[in-house]
Design a protein around this motif. Sequence first.
Motif, short mmCIF file in Angstrom:
data_model
loop_
_atom_site.label_atom_id
_atom_site.label_comp_id
_atom_site.label_asym_id
_atom_site.label_seq_id
_atom_site.Cartn_x
_atom_site.Cartn_y
_atom_site.Cartn_z
N LYS A 43 0.66 -0.78 -0.28
CA LYS A 43 0.00 -0.69 -0.17
C LYS A 43 0.89 1.03 -0.06
N GLU A 44 0.59 1.74 -0.60
CA GLU A 44 0.97 3.75 -0.35
C GLU A 44 1.12 4.11 1.41
N ARG A 45 2.09 4.95 1.38
CA ARG A 45 1.93 5.50 2.32
C ARG A 45 1.22 6.33 2.84
N GLU A 46 0.29 6.53 4.00
CA GLU A 46 -0.79 6.98 4.69
C GLU A 46 -0.69 7.96 5.93
N PHE A 47 -0.90 9.28 5.85
CA PHE A 47 -0.86 9.87 6.35
C PHE A 47 -1.47 9.19 7.91
N VAL A 48 -1.22 9.70 9.36
CA VAL A 48 -1.54 9.23 9.84
C VAL A 48 -2.39 10.60 10.99
N ALA A 49 -1.13 11.27 11.41
CA ALA A 49 -1.48 12.15 12.20
C ALA A 49 0.04 13.54 12.92
N ALA A 50 -0.59 14.94 12.54
CA ALA A 50 0.94 15.28 12.46
C ALA A 50 0.32 16.52 13.83
N ILE A 51 1.16 17.42 14.23
CA ILE A 51 1.29 18.41 15.01
C ILE A 51 2.38 19.54 14.65
N SER A 52 1.64 20.65 15.23
CA SER A 52 2.45 21.89 15.13
C SER A 52 2.96 22.02 16.25
#
Length: 124
Positions: A43-52
């Motif tokens: 599968k493609e790499r997928e976004f999970v979460a991000a933080i500032s």
Amino acid sequence: QVQLGESGGGLAQAGDSLRLSCAASGRTFGGYSMGWFRQAPGKEREFVAAISWSGRDTYYSDSVKGRFTISRGFAANTVFLQMNNLKPEDTAVYFCAVDRHGSLGVVATVYEFWGQGTQVTVSA
């Protein structure tokens, strides 16, 4: 250059919890955001979460919202991913990444530096 190192992956059963950690070192400086992505086999790499940078702003994919929590450590160059109520579909290699421009991007190309990844395997 910025070096990233993830830890905390492993084996879990459905419903269990795991906590991933990532530490940034090298030419780190303020203002950057950090993100977690994952990639399952085939599968493609997928976004999970991000933080500032400040930790006040976070963003999650729909697939993990309500189950995963991203946070930054007291030393802002660390980021954690608390994963609760794990599901077999969460099985993947998890990568942390740095975006020096401080966005909460969901696209992998926004992030300039990446860790080597840590394997998370969840059995039913």
